[in-house]
Design a protein around this motif. Structure first.
Motif, PDB file in Angstrom:
ATOM      1  N   PHE A 121       0.816  -1.219   0.000  1.00  0.00           N
ATOM      2  CA  PHE A 121       0.000   0.000   0.000  1.00  0.00           C
ATOM      3  C   PHE A 121       0.850   1.268   0.000  1.00  0.00           C
ATOM      4  O   PHE A 121       0.347   2.359   0.273  1.00  0.00           O
ATOM      5  N   LEU A 122       2.140   1.095  -0.320  1.00  0.00           N
ATOM      6  CA  LEU A 122       3.046   2.233  -0.498  1.00  0.00           C
ATOM      7  C   LEU A 122       3.076   3.132   0.735  1.00  0.00           C
ATOM      8  O   LEU A 122       2.913   4.357   0.655  1.00  0.00           O
ATOM      9  N   ILE A 123       3.288   2.499   1.887  1.00  0.00           N
ATOM     10  CA  ILE A 123       3.406   3.215   3.151  1.00  0.00           C
ATOM     11  C   ILE A 123       4.869   3.175   3.586  1.00  0.00           C
ATOM     12  O   ILE A 123       5.482   2.107   3.666  1.00  0.00           O
ATOM     13  N   TRP A 124       5.428   4.314   3.865  1.00  0.00           N
ATOM     14  CA  TRP A 124       6.846   4.403   4.210  1.00  0.00           C
ATOM     15  C   TRP A 124       7.120   3.793   5.583  1.00  0.00           C
ATOM     16  O   TRP A 124       6.390   4.047   6.543  1.00  0.00           O
ATOM     17  N   ASP A 125       8.173   2.964   5.691  1.00  0.00           N
ATOM     18  CA  ASP A 125       8.559   2.396   6.977  1.00  0.00           C
ATOM     19  C   ASP A 125      10.068   2.495   7.224  1.00  0.00           C
ATOM     20  O   ASP A 125      10.626   1.765   8.026  1.00  0.00           O
ATOM     21  N   GLY A 126      10.703   3.438   6.515  1.00  0.00           N
ATOM     22  CA  GLY A 126      12.139   3.614   6.690  1.00  0.00           C
ATOM     23  C   GLY A 126      12.979   2.891   5.661  1.00  0.00           C
ATOM     24  O   GLY A 126      14.202   3.047   5.632  1.00  0.00           O
ATOM     25  N   HIS A 127      12.347   2.083   4.825  1.00  0.00           N
ATOM     26  CA  HIS A 127      13.072   1.327   3.801  1.00  0.00           C
ATOM     27  C   HIS A 127      12.342   1.453   2.467  1.00  0.00           C
ATOM     28  O   HIS A 127      11.115   1.613   2.436  1.00  0.00           O
ATOM     29  N   SER A 128      13.097   1.326   1.387  1.00  0.00           N
ATOM     30  CA  SER A 128      12.458   1.268   0.076  1.00  0.00           C
ATOM     31  C   SER A 128      11.632  -0.010  -0.014  1.00  0.00           C
ATOM     32  O   SER A 128      11.956  -1.013   0.627  1.00  0.00           O
ATOM     33  N   PRO A 129      10.550  -0.005  -0.790  1.00  0.00           N
ATOM     34  CA  PRO A 129       9.752  -1.228  -0.952  1.00  0.00           C
ATOM     35  C   PRO A 129      10.561  -2.341  -1.601  1.00  0.00           C
ATOM     36  O   PRO A 129      11.662  -2.127  -2.113  1.00  0.00           O
ATOM     37  N   LEU A 130       9.979  -3.537  -1.575  1.00  0.00           N
ATOM     38  CA  LEU A 130      10.633  -4.699  -2.167  1.00  0.00           C
ATOM     39  C   LEU A 130      10.997  -4.423  -3.624  1.00  0.00           C
ATOM     40  O   LEU A 130      12.095  -4.759  -4.073  1.00  0.00           O
ATOM     41  N   LEU A 131      10.079  -3.841  -4.360  1.00  0.00           N
ATOM     42  CA  LEU A 131      10.383  -3.331  -5.699  1.00  0.00           C
ATOM     43  C   LEU A 131      10.845  -1.898  -5.500  1.00  0.00           C
ATOM     44  O   LEU A 131      10.048  -0.992  -5.271  1.00  0.00           O
ATOM     45  N   GLN A 132      12.162  -1.678  -5.568  1.00  0.00           N
ATOM     46  CA  GLN A 132      12.738  -0.450  -5.031  1.00  0.00           C
ATOM     47  C   GLN A 132      12.258   0.828  -5.716  1.00  0.00           C
ATOM     48  O   GLN A 132      12.219   1.882  -5.092  1.00  0.00           O
ATOM     49  N   SER A 133      11.887   0.739  -6.969  1.00  0.00           N
ATOM     50  CA  SER A 133      11.406   1.949  -7.645  1.00  0.00           C
ATOM     51  C   SER A 133      10.123   2.476  -7.016  1.00  0.00           C
ATOM     52  O   SER A 133       9.721   3.612  -7.269  1.00  0.00           O
ATOM     53  N   GLY A 134       9.508   1.674  -6.138  1.00  0.00           N
ATOM     54  CA  GLY A 134       8.290   2.099  -5.471  1.00  0.00           C
ATOM     55  C   GLY A 134       8.476   3.242  -4.490  1.00  0.00           C
ATOM     56  O   GLY A 134       7.487   3.868  -4.088  1.00  0.00           O
ATOM     57  N   TRP A 135       9.728   3.547  -4.116  1.00  0.00           N
ATOM     58  CA  TRP A 135       9.921   4.658  -3.170  1.00  0.00           C
ATOM     59  C   TRP A 135       9.413   5.972  -3.769  1.00  0.00           C
ATOM     60  O   TRP A 135       8.897   6.836  -3.055  1.00  0.00           O
ATOM     61  N   THR A 136       9.514   6.096  -5.081  1.00  0.00           N
ATOM     62  CA  THR A 136       9.022   7.320  -5.718  1.00  0.00           C
ATOM     63  C   THR A 136       7.496   7.368  -5.696  1.00  0.00           C
ATOM     64  O   THR A 136       6.900   8.442  -5.595  1.00  0.00           O
ATOM     65  N   LEU A 137       6.854   6.198  -5.793  1.00  0.00           N
ATOM     66  CA  LEU A 137       5.396   6.157  -5.756  1.00  0.00           C
ATOM     67  C   LEU A 137       4.877   6.559  -4.381  1.00  0.00           C
ATOM     68  O   LEU A 137       3.769   7.098  -4.268  1.00  0.00           O
TER      69      LEU A 137
END
Length: 381
Positions: A121-137
């Motif tokens: 659900f694209l909620i920030w927890d201090g780390h990039s998501p498993l699919l790292q490009s998701g940090w921008t989303l």
């Protein structure tokens, strides 16, 4: 308003240079003998993310031009954005989950600390998501939420700019004072790159008011700032050890100052020149722009899979690199095209129809949701 093909071309450019930035890492891991064609300079392709953020701010202003602001318009806006972002994200993210469960070392970046629910659900927890490009989303979704809150208030299109500028002022001031750590939600809320969305919005208002006046000057300024910014980043990259994270030598404030500023002037310049009939765009660059979201999300999966094949077939020297890099780039574009026509576009249409049906659900002959939200949700453009 006619479709602005210049925006699609810029989206294509943004996506392709991000792919090149990630291809550098794959080349170092898979190319024969450690020889590389791309080298550290390819990491300047992170500029593509900043360009995407500015484009998002620009587009959100353009699509909301005729909206005065209301609960219904805010809800429609959120519906359109969530159905644009999440269906394809869930597919690409979900494709990585079984790989991560079985062979986590195969995941780009070798991630071990993963929260699948927050990532989904694209909620920030201090780390990039498993699919790292998701940090921008994550930043995109944050912008959409704030923009939807602004749309709740019937300010009118012209006064909405004041609300956006006020938000930017709060973000910039608090970020400089508080300096939030990366593990807190404030990392996203007060992130300097938020200012890039607002910069894109300002460019849109300037374009609407001036009809693209001084577009050539704007483009010249933008390209000049971009060249300087790339030079600064490239110098730092060459002085840093191989594998050093770009964020360690080029901060978020650096990116916003150089790449964000450049993107604002470039976007205004491109759109202004198209508006005035001095630039015309068509063909494949526009199509790749249509596929750019698919390209942005699927390319990590594509280049990692290609990298495994490349590693098995590679030989010392640069000949196979010269073949593999353009070939992988072409494959990434083809995969994005297939993703767009098979997954992205159909899933977006179906999800919007499903939400429409839910909102029109009736209880005892009365609409459960639609009445409260203005009764009708028009199909988005």
């Amino acid at each position: 308003m006619n479709k602005l093909f210049s925006l699609q071309v810029l989206r294509a450019i943004a996506a392709l240079i991000v792919v090149l930035a990630h291809l550098d890492d794959i080349e170092r891991k898979s190319g024969g003998g450690g020889a590389t064609l791309l080298g550290k300079w390819a990491n300047t392709g992170i500029f593509g993310v900043d360009l995407f953020f500015v484009l998002s701010g620009f587009i959100m202003v353009v699509v909301s031009t005729k909206q005065e602001g209301s609960l219904r318009q805010s809800a429609v806006f959120l519906r359109n954005r969530t159905t644009r972002i999440f269906p394809l994200w869930w597919l690409c993210f979900g494709a990585l989950v079984p790989i991560w469960l079985l062979k986590p070392e195969m995941i780009y970046g070798g991630m071990t600390d993963v929260n699948l629910l927050k990532d989904a659900f694209l909620i920030w927890d201090g780390h990039s998501p498993l699919l790292q490009s998701g940090w921008t989303l994550i930043h995109e979704v944050y912008f959409y939420v704030i923009f939807s809150l602004i749309l709740l208030v019937p300010l009118g299109h012209a006064n909405r700019l004041s609300a956006l500028l006020f938000w930017a002022l709060i973000v910039a001031t608090c970020a400089l004072i508080i300096k939030p750590g990366s593990s807190t939600y404030l990392h996203v809320i007060l992130h300097p790159m938020t200012l890039e969305f607002v910069g894109g919005a300002i460019a849109a208002y300037a374009w609407q008011k001036g009809n693209g006046r001084l577009a050539g000057t704007s483009l010249t300024i933008g390209l000049t700032v971009l060249i300087v910014g790339i030079s600064v980043l490239a110098t730092r990259l060459y002085d840093a050890p191989v594998g050093t994270a770009t964020s360690h030598i080029f901060s978020s404030w650096d990116r916003t100052l150089w790449f964000g500023t450049a993107s604002v002037f470039i976007v205004y310049g491109f759109v202004g020149l198209e508006t005035r009939g001095l630039l015309k765009f068509s063909g494949l660059p526009v199509k790749i722009g249509d596929w750019s979201y698919s390209l942005y999300l699927t390319h990590m999966l594509t280049i990692n899979a290609a990298g495994l094949v490349w590693k098995k077939l590679s030989h010392p020297g640069l000949i196979d690199n010269a073949i593999a890099i353009p070939l992988i780039l072409v494959v990434c574009v083809i995969v994005s095209w297939l993703s767009f026509i098979i997954v992205e576009r159909p899933s977006m249409i179906l999800s919007r129809k499903y939400i429409e049906r839910v909102l029109r659900t009736q209880v005892r002959g009365r609409p459960l949701f639609a009445t409260a939200l203005g009764a009708r949700f028009p199909h988005p453009t």
